[in-house]
Scaffold this motif. Structure first.
Motif, PDB file in Angstrom:
ATOM      1  N   GLN A 157      -8.491   5.076   2.478  1.00  0.00           N
ATOM      2  CA  GLN A 157      -9.018   5.481   3.783  1.00  0.00           C
ATOM      3  C   GLN A 157      -8.423   6.828   4.151  1.00  0.00           C
ATOM      4  OE1 GLN A 157      -7.872   2.917   7.005  1.00  0.00           O
ATOM      5  NE2 GLN A 157      -8.890   4.168   8.567  1.00  0.00           N
ATOM      6  N   GLU A 158      -9.269   7.779   4.518  1.00  0.00           N
ATOM      7  CA  GLU A 158      -8.801   9.091   4.963  1.00  0.00           C
ATOM      8  C   GLU A 158      -8.778   9.126   6.486  1.00  0.00           C
ATOM      9  OE1 GLU A 158     -10.951  12.333   3.301  1.00  0.00           O
ATOM     10  OE2 GLU A 158      -9.862  12.236   1.391  1.00  0.00           O
ATOM     11  N   ILE A 159      -7.589   9.356   7.031  1.00  0.00           N
ATOM     12  CA  ILE A 159      -7.418   9.436   8.482  1.00  0.00           C
ATOM     13  C   ILE A 159      -7.250  10.908   8.843  1.00  0.00           C
ATOM     14  CG2 ILE A 159      -6.016   8.727  10.450  1.00  0.00           C
ATOM     15  CD1 ILE A 159      -5.077   6.346   8.695  1.00  0.00           C
ATOM     16  N   ARG A 160      -8.231  11.472   9.526  1.00  0.00           N
ATOM     17  CA  ARG A 160      -8.213  12.890   9.882  1.00  0.00           C
ATOM     18  C   ARG A 160      -7.732  13.063  11.323  1.00  0.00           C
ATOM     19  NH1 ARG A 160     -10.916  16.301   6.390  1.00  0.00           N
ATOM     20  NH2 ARG A 160     -11.790  15.194   4.588  1.00  0.00           N
ATOM     21  N   LEU A 161      -6.825  14.007  11.493  1.00  0.00           N
ATOM     22  CA  LEU A 161      -6.272  14.298  12.811  1.00  0.00           C
ATOM     23  C   LEU A 161      -6.746  15.670  13.290  1.00  0.00           C
ATOM     24  CD1 LEU A 161      -2.565  13.177  12.222  1.00  0.00           C
ATOM     25  CD2 LEU A 161      -4.490  11.781  13.000  1.00  0.00           C
ATOM     26  N   GLU A 162      -6.572  15.930  14.564  1.00  0.00           N
ATOM     27  CA  GLU A 162      -6.889  17.246  15.106  1.00  0.00           C
ATOM     28  C   GLU A 162      -5.889  18.288  14.584  1.00  0.00           C
ATOM     29  OE1 GLU A 162      -9.462  18.198  17.115  1.00  0.00           O
ATOM     30  OE2 GLU A 162     -10.221  16.185  16.711  1.00  0.00           O
ATOM     31  N   PRO A 163      -6.340  19.545  14.397  1.00  0.00           N
ATOM     32  CA  PRO A 163      -5.391  20.601  14.026  1.00  0.00           C
ATOM     33  C   PRO A 163      -4.258  20.691  15.049  1.00  0.00           C
ATOM     34  CG  PRO A 163      -7.648  21.380  13.809  1.00  0.00           C
ATOM     35  CD  PRO A 163      -7.719  20.039  14.503  1.00  0.00           C
ATOM     36  N   TYR A 164      -3.106  21.158  14.599  1.00  0.00           N
ATOM     37  CA  TYR A 164      -1.927  21.181  15.471  1.00  0.00           C
ATOM     38  C   TYR A 164      -1.051  22.364  15.074  1.00  0.00           C
ATOM     39  CZ  TYR A 164       1.755  18.993  18.340  1.00  0.00           C
ATOM     40  OH  TYR A 164       2.677  18.708  19.317  1.00  0.00           O
ATOM     41  N   ASP A 165      -0.557  23.074  16.052  1.00  0.00           N
ATOM     42  CA  ASP A 165       0.271  24.265  15.813  1.00  0.00           C
ATOM     43  C   ASP A 165       1.743  23.864  15.894  1.00  0.00           C
ATOM     44  OD1 ASP A 165       1.589  26.695  15.761  1.00  0.00           O
ATOM     45  OD2 ASP A 165       0.193  27.694  17.120  1.00  0.00           O
ATOM     46  N   GLN A 166       2.367  23.635  14.737  1.00  0.00           N
ATOM     47  CA  GLN A 166       3.757  23.175  14.748  1.00  0.00           C
ATOM     48  C   GLN A 166       4.725  24.270  15.163  1.00  0.00           C
ATOM     49  OE1 GLN A 166       4.331  21.725  10.730  1.00  0.00           O
ATOM     50  NE2 GLN A 166       5.231  23.635  10.044  1.00  0.00           N
ATOM     51  N   VAL A 167       4.356  25.536  14.966  1.00  0.00           N
ATOM     52  CA  VAL A 167       5.215  26.631  15.420  1.00  0.00           C
ATOM     53  C   VAL A 167       5.279  26.638  16.946  1.00  0.00           C
ATOM     54  CG1 VAL A 167       5.665  29.106  15.315  1.00  0.00           C
ATOM     55  CG2 VAL A 167       4.593  27.959  13.371  1.00  0.00           C
ATOM     56  N   ALA A 168       4.110  26.568  17.580  1.00  0.00           N
ATOM     57  CA  ALA A 168       4.073  26.523  19.044  1.00  0.00           C
ATOM     58  C   ALA A 168       4.794  25.285  19.574  1.00  0.00           C
ATOM     59  CB  ALA A 168       2.623  26.540  19.523  1.00  0.00           C
ATOM     60  N   ALA A 169       4.615  24.149  18.896  1.00  0.00           N
ATOM     61  CA  ALA A 169       5.268  22.915  19.338  1.00  0.00           C
ATOM     62  C   ALA A 169       6.784  23.032  19.273  1.00  0.00           C
ATOM     63  CB  ALA A 169       4.791  21.741  18.485  1.00  0.00           C
ATOM     64  N   THR A 170       7.297  23.690  18.232  1.00  0.00           N
ATOM     65  CA  THR A 170       8.745  23.875  18.100  1.00  0.00           C
ATOM     66  C   THR A 170       9.282  24.772  19.204  1.00  0.00           C
ATOM     67  OG1 THR A 170       8.544  23.651  15.698  1.00  0.00           O
ATOM     68  CG2 THR A 170      10.570  24.647  16.535  1.00  0.00           C
ATOM     69  N   VAL A 171       8.594  25.874  19.441  1.00  0.00           N
ATOM     70  CA  VAL A 171       9.003  26.809  20.492  1.00  0.00           C
ATOM     71  C   VAL A 171       8.984  26.115  21.852  1.00  0.00           C
ATOM     72  CG1 VAL A 171       8.299  28.898  21.729  1.00  0.00           C
ATOM     73  CG2 VAL A 171       8.346  28.877  19.234  1.00  0.00           C
ATOM     74  N   GLU A 172       7.939  25.340  22.107  1.00  0.00           N
ATOM     75  CA  GLU A 172       7.839  24.631  23.384  1.00  0.00           C
ATOM     76  C   GLU A 172       8.951  23.591  23.529  1.00  0.00           C
ATOM     77  OE1 GLU A 172       3.897  23.125  23.189  1.00  0.00           O
ATOM     78  OE2 GLU A 172       2.972  25.112  23.414  1.00  0.00           O
ATOM     79  N   GLY A 202       0.824  -1.203   0.000  1.00  0.00           N
ATOM     80  CA  GLY A 202       0.000   0.000   0.000  1.00  0.00           C
ATOM     81  C   GLY A 202       0.853   1.245   0.000  1.00  0.00           C
ATOM     82  N   SER A 203       0.177   2.398   0.082  1.00  0.00           N
ATOM     83  CA  SER A 203       0.902   3.668   0.089  1.00  0.00           C
ATOM     84  C   SER A 203       0.200   4.652   1.016  1.00  0.00           C
ATOM     85  CB  SER A 203       1.000   4.253  -1.323  1.00  0.00           C
ATOM     86  OG  SER A 203      -0.290   4.593  -1.818  1.00  0.00           O
ATOM     87  N   ILE A 204       0.956   5.675   1.417  1.00  0.00           N
ATOM     88  CA  ILE A 204       0.453   6.747   2.274  1.00  0.00           C
ATOM     89  C   ILE A 204       0.735   8.076   1.592  1.00  0.00           C
ATOM     90  CG2 ILE A 204       0.835   7.992   4.446  1.00  0.00           C
ATOM     91  CD1 ILE A 204       1.414   5.285   5.740  1.00  0.00           C
ATOM     92  N   THR A 205      -0.266   8.935   1.509  1.00  0.00           N
ATOM     93  CA  THR A 205      -0.090  10.265   0.913  1.00  0.00           C
ATOM     94  C   THR A 205      -0.447  11.331   1.941  1.00  0.00           C
ATOM     95  OG1 THR A 205      -2.338  10.168   0.001  1.00  0.00           O
ATOM     96  CG2 THR A 205      -0.538   9.513  -1.446  1.00  0.00           C
ATOM     97  N   VAL A 206       0.311  12.428   1.893  1.00  0.00           N
ATOM     98  CA  VAL A 206       0.076  13.560   2.793  1.00  0.00           C
ATOM     99  C   VAL A 206       0.200  14.846   1.987  1.00  0.00           C
ATOM    100  CG1 VAL A 206       0.951  14.857   4.773  1.00  0.00           C
ATOM    101  CG2 VAL A 206       0.900  12.356   4.847  1.00  0.00           C
ATOM    102  N   ASP A 207      -0.796  15.714   2.095  1.00  0.00           N
ATOM    103  CA  ASP A 207      -0.751  17.031   1.460  1.00  0.00           C
ATOM    104  C   ASP A 207      -0.647  18.090   2.557  1.00  0.00           C
ATOM    105  OD1 ASP A 207      -0.654  18.807  -0.599  1.00  0.00           O
ATOM    106  OD2 ASP A 207      -2.792  18.725  -1.078  1.00  0.00           O
ATOM    107  N   ARG A 208      -0.299  19.331   2.155  1.00  0.00           N
ATOM    108  CA  ARG A 208      -0.051  20.413   3.124  1.00  0.00           C
ATOM    109  C   ARG A 208       0.900  19.899   4.212  1.00  0.00           C
ATOM    110  NH1 ARG A 208      -3.803  24.590   2.843  1.00  0.00           N
ATOM    111  NH2 ARG A 208      -2.259  25.710   4.084  1.00  0.00           N
ATOM    112  N   ALA A 209       1.983  19.287   3.779  1.00  0.00           N
ATOM    113  CA  ALA A 209       2.826  18.530   4.694  1.00  0.00           C
ATOM    114  C   ALA A 209       3.769  19.383   5.527  1.00  0.00           C
ATOM    115  CB  ALA A 209       3.641  17.503   3.904  1.00  0.00           C
TER     116      ALA A 209
END
Length: 309
Positions: free
Chosen positions: A254-269, A227-234
């Motif tokens: 199958q589309e697996i939807r995750l909660e929004p996440y702030d990667q800028v805040a995560a990096t700073v933290e 199989g394969s996995i695709t990610v957009d807005r990566a």
């Protein structure tokens, strides 16, 4: 980055430095800190524990070294430097001084990519065969620093870092460059697009594409035996973006939807937590990335067009 610093409870913005006193005052007023005229003057302050360096790439090494030599932890924009030797020297300097030196590659802190790693580890794609990633952006204003070779500009260092780091993130440090091509747009003094083929000793291939005079694209895909996995807005998703993982197996998606996440805040933290705990981050990926960037440049410089007839 400044709003993210201001929002982090473990960080206080103490000062902002600029070559232009008026710009320093303007930013300092917005964030309630001191304006400082000149980068060297900032490092003379006695109440600064850490420094964020968002300067053009060619200046990263100079001011990262200066900050480390005055005992400051450093969060530096990517790429950390413009060559592998200087990157290694700075990482070693930080290590010997027990200082945190982190390269600001934010997407690796997003929970989306942890979820993809888990899927691959759990066998969602079967045995991994190949990886493909692209990051391209539309043309920039003519005077943008990313078109200036004297400031470390060029598509490879600016946007090529993203798909290259993604390849490292998923395939590991044993990646090697098989071949590369860098292309300079009309009237430009730096490369504006490029591609590279990499591979692992186990036979997994990685193809990366990047450019800064293109339609926008930010994606990757992992192919396996089942199989394969695709990610957009990566790579640069906004904090309110809903990440979607596409899992393709047996002719079904199958589309697996995750909660929004702030990667800028995560990096700073993550940076603040490392400083507070006195825990030096794992910088092996930063060094390997610098080595591969150099290898891509060398491979591209040796490349000659293939002529048929």
């Amino acid at each position: 980055m400044l709003p993210a610093f201001a929002a982090c409870p473990d960080i206080e913005i103490a000062a902002v430095a600029s070559r232009d006193p008026a710009k320093a005052r303007q930013v300092a007023e917005r964030f309630g800190c001191r304006p400082v005229h000149g980068y060297g003057e900032l490092l003379e302050l006695d109440d600064i524990q850490a420094v964020y360096i968002p300067l053009p790439a060619v200046l990263h090494a100079q001011w990262t070294e200066a900050a480390l030599n005055t005992g400051r932890h450093v969060l530096a924009e990517k790429p950390l430097t413009t060559d592998r030797r200087r990157t290694g020297e700075l990482l070693e300097l930080a290590d010997t001084r027990d200082l945190v030196l982190m390269e600001n590659v934010m997407f690796v802190h997003h929970h989306l990519h942890r979820a993809v790693r888990s899927l691959v580890a759990d066998g969602a794609t079967g045995e991994l065969r190949s990886f493909q990633a692209a990051f391209t952006i539309p043309p920039l204003p003519d005077g943008d620093i990313r078109y200036d070779p004297e400031l470390g500009g060029g598509a490879l260092a600016d946007v090529g870092v993203y798909p290259l780091r993604a390849a490292l993130h998923f395939l590991g440090p044993e990646l090697d460059v098989v071949g590369a091509r860098l292309t300079r747009g009309a009237g430009r003094r730096v490369e504006t697009s490029g591609a590279a083929l990499l591979g692992t000793p186990g036979g997994v291939t990685a193809q990366i594409t990047f450019g800064m005079e293109h339609a926008y694209r930010s994606s990757y895909e992992l192919w396996g035996s089942e199989g394969s996995i695709t990610v957009d807005r990566a790579f640069t998703p906004p904090a309110d973006h809903v990440p979607v993982i596409g899992l393709h197996r047996g002719g079904k998606t199958q589309e697996i939807r995750l909660e929004p996440y702030d990667q800028v805040a995560a990096t700073v933290e993550a940076f603040a937590a490392a400083v507070r705990a006195g825990t030096l981050p794992d910088t092996r990926a930063t060094l390997r990335q610098a080595e591969l960037l150099d290898d891509i440049r060398r491979s591209a410089s040796r490349a000659e067009p293939v002529r048929t007839g």
